[in-house]
Design a protein around this motif. Structure first.
Motif, PDB file in Angstrom:
ATOM      1  N   LEU A 177       0.817  -1.220   0.000  1.00  0.00           N
ATOM      2  CA  LEU A 177       0.000   0.000   0.000  1.00  0.00           C
ATOM      3  C   LEU A 177       0.852   1.272   0.000  1.00  0.00           C
ATOM      4  CD1 LEU A 177      -2.893  -0.956   2.448  1.00  0.00           C
ATOM      5  CD2 LEU A 177      -2.792  -1.223  -0.037  1.00  0.00           C
ATOM      6  N   GLY A 178       2.087   1.161   0.507  1.00  0.00           N
ATOM      7  CA  GLY A 178       2.951   2.350   0.534  1.00  0.00           C
ATOM      8  C   GLY A 178       2.610   3.300   1.665  1.00  0.00           C
ATOM      9  N   MET A 179       1.995   2.776   2.725  1.00  0.00           N
ATOM     10  CA  MET A 179       1.682   3.598   3.903  1.00  0.00           C
ATOM     11  C   MET A 179       2.888   3.605   4.846  1.00  0.00           C
ATOM     12  SD  MET A 179      -2.220   2.490   4.890  1.00  0.00           S
ATOM     13  CE  MET A 179      -3.619   2.863   3.832  1.00  0.00           C
ATOM     14  N   ARG A 180       2.815   4.435   5.876  1.00  0.00           N
ATOM     15  CA  ARG A 180       3.885   4.403   6.873  1.00  0.00           C
ATOM     16  C   ARG A 180       3.314   4.263   8.275  1.00  0.00           C
ATOM     17  NH1 ARG A 180       5.838   9.963   8.649  1.00  0.00           N
ATOM     18  NH2 ARG A 180       4.255  11.431   7.974  1.00  0.00           N
ATOM     19  N   VAL A 181       4.149   3.753   9.171  1.00  0.00           N
ATOM     20  CA  VAL A 181       3.740   3.612  10.566  1.00  0.00           C
ATOM     21  C   VAL A 181       3.851   4.992  11.207  1.00  0.00           C
ATOM     22  CG1 VAL A 181       4.173   2.454  12.764  1.00  0.00           C
ATOM     23  CG2 VAL A 181       4.569   1.229  10.615  1.00  0.00           C
ATOM     24  N   LEU A 182       2.726   5.507  11.722  1.00  0.00           N
ATOM     25  CA  LEU A 182       2.664   6.868  12.262  1.00  0.00           C
ATOM     26  C   LEU A 182       2.956   6.893  13.754  1.00  0.00           C
ATOM     27  CD1 LEU A 182      -0.617   7.749  10.374  1.00  0.00           C
ATOM     28  CD2 LEU A 182       1.676   8.501   9.734  1.00  0.00           C
ATOM     29  N   ARG A 183       2.516   5.852  14.455  1.00  0.00           N
ATOM     30  CA  ARG A 183       2.850   5.696  15.878  1.00  0.00           C
ATOM     31  C   ARG A 183       2.650   4.235  16.259  1.00  0.00           C
ATOM     32  NH1 ARG A 183      -2.197   6.787  19.182  1.00  0.00           N
ATOM     33  NH2 ARG A 183      -3.783   7.412  17.694  1.00  0.00           N
ATOM     34  N   HIS A 184       3.381   3.820  17.264  1.00  0.00           N
ATOM     35  CA  HIS A 184       3.286   2.429  17.715  1.00  0.00           C
ATOM     36  C   HIS A 184       3.353   2.414  19.236  1.00  0.00           C
ATOM     37  CE1 HIS A 184       3.736  -1.895  17.900  1.00  0.00           C
ATOM     38  NE2 HIS A 184       4.686  -1.693  18.790  1.00  0.00           N
ATOM     39  N   GLU A 185       2.422   1.678  19.841  1.00  0.00           N
ATOM     40  CA  GLU A 185       2.346   1.626  21.306  1.00  0.00           C
ATOM     41  C   GLU A 185       2.193   0.184  21.773  1.00  0.00           C
ATOM     42  OE1 GLU A 185      -0.986   4.147  21.162  1.00  0.00           O
ATOM     43  OE2 GLU A 185       0.251   5.863  20.597  1.00  0.00           O
ATOM     44  N   GLU A 186       2.896  -0.154  22.838  1.00  0.00           N
ATOM     45  CA  GLU A 186       2.831  -1.501  23.432  1.00  0.00           C
ATOM     46  C   GLU A 186       2.116  -1.402  24.784  1.00  0.00           C
ATOM     47  OE1 GLU A 186       4.304  -4.614  22.449  1.00  0.00           O
ATOM     48  OE2 GLU A 186       4.798  -3.766  20.480  1.00  0.00           O
ATOM     49  N   PHE A 187       1.265  -2.373  25.077  1.00  0.00           N
ATOM     50  CA  PHE A 187       0.500  -2.384  26.328  1.00  0.00           C
ATOM     51  C   PHE A 187       0.668  -3.744  27.009  1.00  0.00           C
ATOM     52  CE2 PHE A 187      -1.463   0.502  23.337  1.00  0.00           C
ATOM     53  CZ  PHE A 187      -1.731   1.634  24.088  1.00  0.00           C
ATOM     54  N   GLU A 188       0.832  -3.710  28.303  1.00  0.00           N
ATOM     55  CA  GLU A 188       1.048  -4.958  29.042  1.00  0.00           C
ATOM     56  C   GLU A 188      -0.251  -5.692  29.370  1.00  0.00           C
ATOM     57  OE1 GLU A 188       3.873  -6.624  29.619  1.00  0.00           O
ATOM     58  OE2 GLU A 188       4.751  -5.075  28.355  1.00  0.00           O
ATOM     59  N   GLY A 243      -0.854   4.858   7.966  1.00  0.00           N
ATOM     60  CA  GLY A 243      -1.599   5.625   6.978  1.00  0.00           C
ATOM     61  C   GLY A 243      -0.678   6.349   6.012  1.00  0.00           C
ATOM     62  N   TYR A 244      -1.281   7.176   5.160  1.00  0.00           N
ATOM     63  CA  TYR A 244      -0.512   7.919   4.147  1.00  0.00           C
ATOM     64  C   TYR A 244      -0.012   9.263   4.667  1.00  0.00           C
ATOM     65  CZ  TYR A 244      -1.819   4.546   0.555  1.00  0.00           C
ATOM     66  OH  TYR A 244      -1.952   3.401  -0.185  1.00  0.00           O
ATOM     67  N   GLY A 245      -0.437   9.649   5.843  1.00  0.00           N
ATOM     68  CA  GLY A 245      -0.007  10.934   6.390  1.00  0.00           C
ATOM     69  C   GLY A 245      -0.584  11.115   7.773  1.00  0.00           C
ATOM     70  N   PRO A 246      -0.334  12.276   8.409  1.00  0.00           N
ATOM     71  CA  PRO A 246      -0.760  12.515   9.789  1.00  0.00           C
ATOM     72  C   PRO A 246      -2.249  12.254  10.008  1.00  0.00           C
ATOM     73  CG  PRO A 246       0.602  14.321   8.986  1.00  0.00           C
ATOM     74  CD  PRO A 246       0.322  13.442   7.802  1.00  0.00           C
ATOM     75  N   ASP A 255      -4.345  13.826  11.717  1.00  0.00           N
ATOM     76  CA  ASP A 255      -5.282  14.962  11.785  1.00  0.00           C
ATOM     77  C   ASP A 255      -5.900  15.297  10.430  1.00  0.00           C
ATOM     78  OD1 ASP A 255      -3.005  16.075  10.728  1.00  0.00           O
ATOM     79  OD2 ASP A 255      -2.593  17.399  12.430  1.00  0.00           O
ATOM     80  N   ASN A 256      -5.338  14.764   9.329  1.00  0.00           N
ATOM     81  CA  ASN A 256      -5.999  14.998   8.040  1.00  0.00           C
ATOM     82  C   ASN A 256      -5.935  13.785   7.105  1.00  0.00           C
ATOM     83  OD1 ASN A 256      -3.307  15.167   7.458  1.00  0.00           O
ATOM     84  ND2 ASN A 256      -3.346  17.254   6.663  1.00  0.00           N
ATOM     85  N   HIS A 257      -5.739  12.603   7.666  1.00  0.00           N
ATOM     86  CA  HIS A 257      -5.772  11.372   6.879  1.00  0.00           C
ATOM     87  C   HIS A 257      -6.588  10.319   7.630  1.00  0.00           C
ATOM     88  CE1 HIS A 257      -2.292  13.301   5.018  1.00  0.00           C
ATOM     89  NE2 HIS A 257      -2.433  12.469   4.007  1.00  0.00           N
ATOM     90  N   PHE A 258      -7.324   9.506   6.876  1.00  0.00           N
ATOM     91  CA  PHE A 258      -7.996   8.346   7.463  1.00  0.00           C
ATOM     92  C   PHE A 258      -6.943   7.242   7.542  1.00  0.00           C
ATOM     93  CE2 PHE A 258     -10.331   4.331   7.188  1.00  0.00           C
ATOM     94  CZ  PHE A 258     -11.294   4.517   8.167  1.00  0.00           C
TER      95      PHE A 258
END
Length: 302
Positions: free
Chosen positions: A29-40, A61-64, A66-69
């Protein structure tokens, strides 16, 4: 919820093979990882489903946000498979590079041609994407629509109706936003174990009124207004309800969410490290042994 600030944020996928899934989103898809969080441990609002163990969340997603789904990939350590239902139909994307990437990866993933310029591609886990060989205007989101199956088109949730056909309802909060397309199914919706969740942002002050309205109309409130914490990040307020077809709909306070959803420059590093360190088979075996031990202790103490 109406008003310029209301918008559709993301759809949640449960993923069993995190490595292969991330490879698909990045390299097909050519998307990027915007944030990643681990939970115990499991989420108070069942963000990761009905599981109480270790899990992770990756926003892609394809971008931030605040303006991308975007999509939220939830990974429960040790869960190997999620049975698919008939609720989620597909996410529609317009991207010539994703189109070419899908063809290049057709030996790895299921890729079928729907028309001269459109492909049907299955992500790991069987989730469908419809990719059109065309590009959006600079700065626009290539994600065109989230398409879900429903039993009735008699709903809009305050979204603007773009087109209404006998079997299809096209909704949106605004021209530059990703659309929500509802398609009528002639059989009951079965969410199965892979069920997703859709999230919308609204001004936080509107959340109590949304909850009240849902209760008044005798719809199901799954999680009454709650504050959710993410370690080291902003706290967000959410209300989660079930629509008549049983879809989980999460309304989140925009202000906290805008702070929480900032792109993390370390996201790639975090997900790569988590994947490299993933001993979920080992963790799962230990967890099961621990649960069995607790059960034995409980029985002996009774």
């Amino acid at each position: 919820p109406r008003g310029t600030m209301a918008r559709m944020l993301h759809w949640v996928f449960k993923v069993a093979d995190r490595n292969k899934t991330i490879h698909f989103y990045r390299n097909v898809l050519g998307m990027r990882v915007l944030r990643h969080e681990e939970f115990e441990e499991g989420c108070d609002a069942q963000c990761n489903g009905p599981y109480d163990g270790k899990w992770s969340k990756s926003m892609v997603g394809y971008g931030p946000e605040d303006n991308h789904f975007v999509v939220e990939l939830t990974y429960n350590y040790g869960v190997k498979n999620y049975e698919l239902g008939n609720d989620f139909k597909c996410i529609a994307i317009s991207s010539s590079s994703a189109y070419q990437n899908a063809i290049a990866h057709k030996d790895e993933f299921s890729v079928t041609s729907l028309s001269e310029n459109m492909l049907h591609v299955l992500a790991p886990g069987g989730y469908a994407f419809q990719i059109t060989n065309s590009d959006v205007l600079e700065g626009r989101d290539p994600v065109q629509a989230l398409v879900l199956n429903v039993t009735s088109l008699d709903r809009s949730g305050g979204m603007k109706v773009i087109t209404r056909e006998e079997e299809r309802l096209h909704l949106s909060y605004g021209d530059s936003q990703t659309s929500l397309i509802l398609e009528k199914l002639q059989q009951p919706i079965n969410h199965a174990a892979a069920y997703g969740r859709v999230a919308f942002a609204v001004p936080a002050k509107e959340l109590p009124a949304i909850q009240k309205k849902i209760e008044k109309e005798n719809h199901k409130v799954l999680t009454p207004l709650i504050s959710l914490d993410t370690p080291g990040k902003a706290t967000v307020e959410v209300v989660i309800l079930a629509d008549p077809d049983g879809y989980e709909i999460c309304f989140v306070g925009n202000e906290g969410f805008e702070e929480l959803s900032q792109v993390d420059p370390k996201a790639d590093q975090l997900i790569n490290t988590a994947m490299a360190n993933d001993n979920s088979d080992e963790w799962y075996a230990k967890h099961q042994a621990y649960l069995a031990k607790m059960e034995v202790q409980k029985n002996t103490s009774n």
